[in-house]
Design an enzyme around this catalytic site. Structure first.
Site, PDB file in Angstrom:
ATOM      1  N   LYS A   1       0.836  -1.205   0.000  1.00  4.79           N
ATOM      2  CA  LYS A   1       0.000   0.000   0.000  1.00  4.79           C
ATOM      3  C   LYS A   1       0.867   1.249   0.000  1.00  4.79           C
ATOM      4  O   LYS A   1       0.609   2.199  -0.739  1.00  4.79           O
ATOM      5  CB  LYS A   1      -0.918   0.016   1.235  1.00  4.79           C
ATOM      6  CG  LYS A   1      -2.092  -0.942   1.126  1.00  4.79           C
ATOM      7  CD  LYS A   1      -2.831  -1.087   2.448  1.00  4.79           C
ATOM      8  CE  LYS A   1      -3.858  -2.204   2.349  1.00  4.79           C
ATOM      9  NZ  LYS A   1      -4.428  -2.615   3.643  1.00  4.79           N
TER      10      LYS A   1
ATOM     11  N   GLN B   1      -4.734  -1.279   9.623  1.00  3.84           N
ATOM     12  CA  GLN B   1      -4.710  -2.629   9.050  1.00  3.84           C
ATOM     13  C   GLN B   1      -5.347  -3.631  10.023  1.00  3.84           C
ATOM     14  O   GLN B   1      -5.004  -3.674  11.204  1.00  3.84           O
ATOM     15  CB  GLN B   1      -3.263  -3.032   8.731  1.00  3.84           C
ATOM     16  CG  GLN B   1      -3.105  -4.375   8.046  1.00  3.84           C
ATOM     17  CD  GLN B   1      -3.677  -4.420   6.646  1.00  3.84           C
ATOM     18  OE1 GLN B   1      -3.708  -3.426   5.928  1.00  3.84           O
ATOM     19  NE2 GLN B   1      -4.159  -5.588   6.232  1.00  3.84           N
TER      20      GLN B   1
ATOM     21  N   ASP C   1     -11.292   3.132   4.229  1.00  2.00           N
ATOM     22  CA  ASP C   1     -11.717   1.729   4.192  1.00  2.00           C
ATOM     23  C   ASP C   1     -13.243   1.601   4.127  1.00  2.00           C
ATOM     24  O   ASP C   1     -13.764   0.533   3.797  1.00  2.00           O
ATOM     25  CB  ASP C   1     -11.260   1.008   5.464  1.00  2.00           C
ATOM     26  CG  ASP C   1      -9.985   0.213   5.283  1.00  2.00           C
ATOM     27  OD1 ASP C   1      -9.748  -0.280   4.170  1.00  2.00           O
ATOM     28  OD2 ASP C   1      -9.246   0.069   6.269  1.00  2.00           O
TER      29      ASP C   1
END
Ligand code: GUN
Length: 297
Positions: free
Chosen positions: A54, A98, A121
């Site tokens: 990422k 994460q 997200d």
């Protein structure tokens, strides 16, 4: 018949190029780069790989990447304090924590602490709610990537029968919401669904997100259907000690019946990071009060 292969890798590369162009425009207009912060707690090897990837992709798109690696024994309070600091940081447009987090940390509490307008997200209840009622917000990256592939392949989805296998907050539920918003007739199937094969046989669109290797068989697929395989399962390979990646769909038998199908790897997988970059860019435009056309990316 053999299904067309949906090339998620190529689609994701095109999307990333477009995001890069818009990131350069953003920088010219805002006088700063868009910024994405990624927080990793602990040393889970798969998560480390994702986070590294990422960060690299974020820089390649011309955005700032802020990586925060915290030890596995970080307290929930310390992680929450980091999230609050990122919420308050004007250089940070998007925040991604994460998952999974270590067991001593309450994931829902951490997600709830993220400013919904930085929640790239799309996991915050505010964004889940916005998606459910059709307000602009952030949509989880994997299902949004699946929708992009479906629209690229099929154009207008209205009236099609869609079966989503899996009901997770990250994929199944938001996927169903996205398909409802496109006027599909949506069925969400899961581990308790009766006669799953018969349910799937009615589908023009199948999205498999159950995490069970090669569970969906070719004789479950309606001829000509479009099959999106979200599964990434590592199974023993042909040679001793080797592993290989397979999806939730039995590719060989499904590809013989479907109209189009995503491969594993190279289908849905590459879309997730590309959509994350897209969400981060959209967050930057919104947070800076700049206009971005709804169909810009
Ligand atoms: N872990 C696996 N997939 C994801 C994702 O899309 N976002 C976050 N934050 N964690 C993940």
């Amino acid at each position: 018949m053999t299904a067309a292969v949906i090339d998620g890798k190529a689609f994701a590369a095109t999307l990333r190029t477009r995001v890069g162009e818009l990131a350069a425009e953003f920088e010219a207009k805002a006088g700063r780069k868009a910024g994405l912060a990624v927080v990793l707690v602990g040393e889970d090897p798969a998560s480390q790989v994702y986070v590294r990837s990422k960060g690299k992709s974020t820089l390649e798109a011309g955005m700032n990447s802020f990586e925060h690696k915290l030890p596995a024994d970080t307290s929930e309070a310390d992680l929450l304090a980091m999230v609050y600091a990122l919420n308050a940081d004007p250089a940070v447009d998007g925040i991604l924590v994460q998952l999974p987090l270590p067991r001593h940390i309450d994931e829902q509490k951490v997600i709830a602490a993220i400013n919904p307008d930085k929640d790239v997200d799309g996991f915050h209840v505010t964004n889940a709610g916005r998606l459910a009622v059709g307000q602009p917000g952030f949509v989880p990256c994997t299902p949004l990537g699946c929708l992009m592939l479906l629209q690229d392949r099929l154009g207008d989805l209205s009236g099609l029968n869609a079966v989503v296998i899996g009901r997770s907050n990250i994929v199944g539920k938001p996927m169903a919401q996205l398909l409802i918003a496109q006027s599909c007739t949506v069925t969400v199937a899961h581990s308790r669904t009766q006669d799953l094969a018969d349910v799937v046989r009615r589908a023009d669109i199948v999205v498999a997100a159950v995490g069970r290797p090669e569970m969906v068989k070719g004789d479950w697929i309606k001829p000509g259907a479009t099959v999106i395989d979200v599964g990434i399962n590592r199974v023993p390979g042909a040679a001793e000690g080797k592993t290989r990646l397979v999806g939730d769909v039995d590719y060989a038998s499904a590809a013989a019946v479907a109209g189009a199908i995503t491969p594993v790897p190279g289908g849905v997988g590459p879309m997730t990071i590309a959509v994350l970059l897209r969400n981060a860019l959209v967050a930057a435009y919104r947070n800076a009060g700049l206009d971005l056309a709804a169909d810009a990316v």
